[in-house]
Write a protein that holds these residues in place. Structure first.
Motif, PDB file in Angstrom:
ATOM      1  N   LEU A 156       0.856  -1.188   0.000  1.00 58.19           N
ATOM      2  CA  LEU A 156       0.000   0.000   0.000  1.00 58.19           C
ATOM      3  C   LEU A 156       0.891   1.237   0.000  1.00 58.19           C
ATOM      4  N   LEU A 157       0.589   2.177  -0.884  1.00 59.38           N
ATOM      5  CA  LEU A 157       1.385   3.391  -0.994  1.00 59.38           C
ATOM      6  C   LEU A 157       0.510   4.576  -0.594  1.00 59.38           C
ATOM      7  N   LEU A 158       1.001   5.363   0.378  1.00 57.54           N
ATOM      8  CA  LEU A 158       0.290   6.567   0.796  1.00 57.54           C
ATOM      9  C   LEU A 158       1.022   7.767   0.225  1.00 57.54           C
ATOM     10  N   LEU A 159       0.357   8.542  -0.630  1.00 55.94           N
ATOM     11  CA  LEU A 159       1.013   9.696  -1.250  1.00 55.94           C
ATOM     12  C   LEU A 159       0.358  10.975  -0.735  1.00 55.94           C
ATOM     13  N   ASP A 160       1.154  11.790  -0.045  1.00 54.60           N
ATOM     14  CA  ASP A 160       0.614  13.034   0.509  1.00 54.60           C
ATOM     15  C   ASP A 160       0.929  14.182  -0.451  1.00 54.60           C
ATOM     16  N   GLU A 161      -0.069  14.620  -1.189  1.00 55.77           N
ATOM     17  CA  GLU A 161       0.050  15.683  -2.184  1.00 55.77           C
ATOM     18  C   GLU A 161       1.210  15.466  -3.150  1.00 55.77           C
ATOM     19  N   PRO A 162       1.153  14.395  -3.920  1.00 54.08           N
ATOM     20  CA  PRO A 162       2.274  14.106  -4.833  1.00 54.08           C
ATOM     21  C   PRO A 162       2.427  15.134  -5.951  1.00 54.08           C
ATOM     22  N   ALA A 163       1.350  15.822  -6.315  1.00 49.89           N
ATOM     23  CA  ALA A 163       1.435  16.745  -7.453  1.00 49.89           C
ATOM     24  C   ALA A 163       1.648  18.185  -7.014  1.00 49.89           C
ATOM     25  N   ALA A 164       1.794  18.423  -5.712  1.00 50.96           N
ATOM     26  CA  ALA A 164       1.939  19.809  -5.231  1.00 50.96           C
ATOM     27  C   ALA A 164       3.152  20.464  -5.871  1.00 50.96           C
ATOM     28  N   GLY A 165       2.979  21.660  -6.381  1.00 48.70           N
ATOM     29  CA  GLY A 165       4.086  22.420  -6.936  1.00 48.70           C
ATOM     30  C   GLY A 165       4.530  21.978  -8.314  1.00 48.70           C
ATOM     31  N   MET A 166       3.764  21.085  -8.950  1.00 48.97           N
ATOM     32  CA  MET A 166       4.158  20.631 -10.287  1.00 48.97           C
ATOM     33  C   MET A 166       3.386  21.400 -11.348  1.00 48.97           C
ATOM     34  N   ASN A 167       4.032  21.556 -12.528  1.00 44.88           N
ATOM     35  CA  ASN A 167       3.304  22.194 -13.622  1.00 44.88           C
ATOM     36  C   ASN A 167       2.456  21.130 -14.334  1.00 44.88           C
ATOM     37  N   PRO A 168       1.522  21.550 -15.218  1.00 39.46           N
ATOM     38  CA  PRO A 168       0.586  20.584 -15.809  1.00 39.46           C
ATOM     39  C   PRO A 168       1.268  19.401 -16.495  1.00 39.46           C
ATOM     40  N   SER A 169       2.385  19.636 -17.187  1.00 41.73           N
ATOM     41  CA  SER A 169       2.985  18.498 -17.885  1.00 41.73           C
ATOM     42  C   SER A 169       3.642  17.537 -16.900  1.00 41.73           C
ATOM     43  N   GLU A 170       4.256  18.089 -15.834  1.00 36.91           N
ATOM     44  CA  GLU A 170       4.832  17.219 -14.799  1.00 36.91           C
ATOM     45  C   GLU A 170       3.728  16.402 -14.115  1.00 36.91           C
ATOM     46  N   THR A 171       2.597  17.056 -13.872  1.00 36.69           N
ATOM     47  CA  THR A 171       1.480  16.368 -13.235  1.00 36.69           C
ATOM     48  C   THR A 171       1.000  15.209 -14.105  1.00 36.69           C
ATOM     49  N   GLN A 172       0.932  15.456 -15.399  1.00 36.70           N
ATOM     50  CA  GLN A 172       0.508  14.424 -16.345  1.00 36.70           C
ATOM     51  C   GLN A 172       1.477  13.236 -16.314  1.00 36.70           C
ATOM     52  N   GLU A 173       2.789  13.547 -16.285  1.00 36.70           N
ATOM     53  CA  GLU A 173       3.795  12.478 -16.202  1.00 36.70           C
ATOM     54  C   GLU A 173       3.638  11.674 -14.915  1.00 36.70           C
ATOM     55  N   LEU A 174       3.384  12.395 -13.810  1.00 34.39           N
ATOM     56  CA  LEU A 174       3.218  11.745 -12.505  1.00 34.39           C
ATOM     57  C   LEU A 174       2.037  10.783 -12.550  1.00 34.39           C
ATOM     58  N   LEU A 175       0.971  11.236 -13.199  1.00 28.82           N
ATOM     59  CA  LEU A 175      -0.233  10.419 -13.303  1.00 28.82           C
ATOM     60  C   LEU A 175       0.079   9.106 -14.010  1.00 28.82           C
ATOM     61  N   GLN A 176       0.791   9.223 -15.131  1.00 23.85           N
ATOM     62  CA  GLN A 176       1.166   8.013 -15.875  1.00 23.85           C
ATOM     63  C   GLN A 176       2.057   7.117 -15.027  1.00 23.85           C
ATOM     64  N   LEU A 177       2.982   7.763 -14.292  1.00 23.50           N
ATOM     65  CA  LEU A 177       3.912   7.010 -13.452  1.00 23.50           C
ATOM     66  C   LEU A 177       3.163   6.201 -12.390  1.00 23.50           C
ATOM     67  N   ILE A 178       2.237   6.851 -11.707  1.00 23.63           N
ATOM     68  CA  ILE A 178       1.511   6.158 -10.628  1.00 23.63           C
ATOM     69  C   ILE A 178       0.712   4.985 -11.202  1.00 23.63           C
ATOM     70  N   LEU A 179       0.077   5.199 -12.364  1.00 23.92           N
ATOM     71  CA  LEU A 179      -0.699   4.118 -12.978  1.00 23.92           C
ATOM     72  C   LEU A 179       0.211   2.937 -13.343  1.00 23.92           C
ATOM     73  N   ARG A 180       1.400   3.287 -13.888  1.00 15.09           N
ATOM     74  CA  ARG A 180       2.316   2.225 -14.294  1.00 15.09           C
ATOM     75  C   ARG A 180       2.852   1.462 -13.072  1.00 15.09           C
ATOM     76  N   LEU A 181       3.224   2.211 -12.028  1.00  7.77           N
ATOM     77  CA  LEU A 181       3.769   1.564 -10.829  1.00  7.77           C
ATOM     78  C   LEU A 181       2.726   0.670 -10.177  1.00  7.77           C
ATOM     79  N   ARG A 182       1.467   1.123 -10.182  1.00  8.55           N
ATOM     80  CA  ARG A 182       0.417   0.306  -9.589  1.00  8.55           C
ATOM     81  C   ARG A 182       0.364  -1.058 -10.266  1.00  8.55           C
ATOM     82  N   LYS A 183       0.476  -1.021 -11.598  1.00  9.13           N
ATOM     83  CA  LYS A 183       0.391  -2.271 -12.354  1.00  9.13           C
ATOM     84  C   LYS A 183       1.639  -3.142 -12.106  1.00  9.13           C
TER      85      LYS A 183
END
Lengths: 256, 349
Positions: free
Chosen positions: A172-199
């Motif tokens: 189980l991974l607890l992420l406390d505001e993982p996207a804070a301070g990121m710009n939209p493209s970084e946020t998009q990359e983070l989203l893909q990253l979290i989905l990939r890591l989950r799998k």
């Protein structure tokens, strides 16, 4: 069986009720979000699950075992890893060392074996280095492995913190505001990253976030806290249209 | 990297061999005075490097080494004194039973000093690591005083304020530098292992260390107990160098000296502790000329006893102004860096 089940969790600090009667069931592989206005008690929920606070009332079960009130390091060892709202890396250590430390809690060598570099420790050290490099490749930081962790730009520090959390081998991974301070493209990359890591790592994810676009896109379920009380829960679509949530965020609608 | 590793090992072995040759030369041809200073250097290297493990590497500001050195010194001295010598020393109250009849060889007494001190350190760690920061410093300072007061009052074990006299002068260059090499080897290897990394993690961010599964309490205990072991061995060597010990030797002033050494060398740097231990021990002697009358050509200064301490303090103040992280900061000596600077072989990493 659910991965995490929190029942009637209440956390009081003196007279202040930070979290009141919080309930949560996380099924394996889910991504669930926790949102709410500032001071709603989101981080308190995280800190209590991760073992930084002893709950005033209620039970927390992880894969069926009660963990409420256990020490943070034992909870991490049991399989819950977390990141922090304000990034907390080990500042003077290199990027790869930050990740290698995550493996330390799983090694079987004693300190004598490690100091004298006995064969078991050598094998484990090689495993730590290789494991850390693999995780750094995973989050796209392999080319800065030898640099000091604090010399990285903000977005990379966030990803390093995720790699470090993964090194502890969590379910189980607890992420406390993982996207804070990121710009939209970084946020998009983070989203893909979290989905990939989950799998890839068979994870269940529970996250706090203020970036609504991010939360609505990534979470399958959302819980909303306000003044420590759960005011709504459901799919992103349901949450967006819930009048209580809108009220908590924007204030009561005044009738003219 | 692999060829560098082989080369570095060779250089380390070569460096140690060179040190042994130099010690042999010093042992055969130097004055007693020089040998005494070299022994002091080695003992202070042992004390400073092990103190640095808890204060610098693990970042737990504690002030107890005088207690550990005292325990080590008394343990080993009581073990090497013969029953007859003890009977003659303990004139107010006789020495208690098992101690009054035991005599062990020097090396056994040193190891026993290390183990006994480590055991005390372990017990002491339980209460003291319940607090952190300034409170930890105060509590450990208190323990240091407690040990001294106990040494003063347990007449039948430590001979109270009279102290122990006539301890055989077993410590020579081989023992002192031998243990210094072992200490540096052991502690630097420990710091480089994942246990050392975990200790550094505790120093930089305790909450984050807990979050990555590090039991911060036990890692502090590990650093503290290891530190205690080597402080104890150092104490044993010290006792057999000066041959007379009494509680007044182990006041806070000893801790204070060690603190100066590790801060001046750089908290967390083993190399720094070694350099500073040598500089402070040898420098204190080298500056002795300042106490004598000086003729600067245009002005004549009469001899002022204590002048060297004034200059020494000024040097420390300058160091803290211009190099606030000490001589080495948190950096360590490495063959790679040295060879890179000299432009010999290997590629920079």
């Amino acid at each position: 069986m659910s991965v995490l089940s929190v029942e009637h969790l209440t956390m009081k600090f003196g007279g202040l009720v930070a979290v009141n009667d919080f309930n949560l069931e996380l099924e394996k592989g889910e991504i669930v979000g926790l949102i709410g206005p500032n001071g709603a008690g989101k981080t308190t929920v995280f800190n209590t699950i991760a073992g930084y606070y002893v709950p005033t009332e209620g039970t927390i079960r992880f894969q069926g075992n009660p963990i409420g009130g256990r020490k943070a390091n034992r909870i991490t060892k049991a399989g819950i890893a977390r990141t922090f709202q304000n990034i907390r890396l080990f500042s003077e250590l290199s990027v790869i060392e930050n990740v290698m430390i995550g493996f330390h809690c799983r090694i079987r060598s004693t300190f004598i074996g490690a100091t004298l570099r006995l064969p078991l420790y050598r094998r484990e050290e090689r495993m730590m280095v290789e494991g850390a490099m693999k995780l750094l490749r995973e989050v796209g930081l392999e080319d800065v492995a030898r640099e000091k962790s604090t010399s990285l730009p903000y977005g990379k520090q966030r990803r390093l913190e995720i790699a470090r959390a993964l090194a502890t081998g969590p379910r189980l991974l607890l992420l406390d505001e993982p996207a804070a301070g990121m710009n939209p493209s970084e946020t998009q990359e983070l989203l893909q990253l979290i989905l990939r890591l989950r799998k890839d790592y068979d994870l269940t994810v529970f996250l706090i976030e203020h970036d609504m676009k991010f939360v609505m896109e990534i979470c399958e379920r959302i819980k909303v806290l306000d003044y420590g009380t759960t005011i709504a829960e459901g799919t992103p679509h349901q949450i967006q249209n819930d009048p209580r949530v809108i009220e908590a965020y924007l204030g009561e609608v005044q009738s003219a | 990297m692999d060829s560098n590793h082989r080369r570095n090992q060779l250089l380390s072995v070569g460096g140690t061999a060179l040190l042994i040759v130099l010690l042999y030369a010093a042992d055969t041809s130097s004055s007693d005075y020089t040998i005494r200073i070299l022994n002091n250097c080695a003992i202070f290297i042992i004390l400073a490097v092990s103190y640095n493990l808890i204060n610098g590497v693990t970042g737990q500001f504690s002030l107890e080494p005088n207690a550990f050195v005292a325990i080590g010194a008394y343990t080993s001295a009581l073990l090497t004194l013969t029953p007859l010598e003890k009977e003659m020393s303990f004139i107010i109250e006789p020495c208690i039973w098992p101690l009054s009849v035991i005599t062990t060889p020097f090396v056994v007494s040193l190891l026993a000093a290390g183990l006994v001190t480590a055991f005390f350190g372990f017990l002491m760690g339980f209460p003291v690591f319940r607090v952190r920061g300034d409170y930890l410093a105060i509590v450990t300072l208190g323990f240091g005083e407690v040990v001294r007061v106990i040494a003063n009052n347990t007449q039948s074990i430590t001979n109270g304020p009279l102290g122990l006299k006539g301890i055989a002068e077993h410590t020579n260059l081989w023992w002192s530098w031998g243990f210094a090499i072992v200490t540096v080897f052991f502690i630097s290897r420990m710091v480089r292992s994942s246990y050392g990394m975990a200790m550094k993690a505790v120093k930089y961010d305790e909450a984050a260390a807990e979050a990555v599964g590090i039991n911060t309490y036990w890692h502090k205990m590990l650093a503290f107990t290891t530190s205690a072991f080597f402080e104890g061995v150092g104490g044993g060597l010290l006792a057999h160098l000066i041959t007379t010990i009494s509680p007044t030797l182990f006041t806070f002033f000893l801790t204070f000296n060690l603190l100066i050494i590790i801060v001046a060398g750089g908290l967390g740097s083993i190399t720094g502790s070694i350099i500073a231990a040598v500089l402070v021990t040898w420098g204190g002697e080298a500056l002795r000329f300042l106490d004598e009358p000086m003729n600067l050509g245009f002005v004549e200064i009469p001899g002022i006893p204590g002048m060297r301490m004034v200059i020494f303090s000024c040097i420390l103040i300058l160091l803290m102004i211009f190099a606030r992280h000490g001589i080495m900061g948190t950096r360590e000596f490495s063959w790679n860096v040295l060879c890179g600077k000299l432009g010999i072989g290997g590629r920079p990493r």
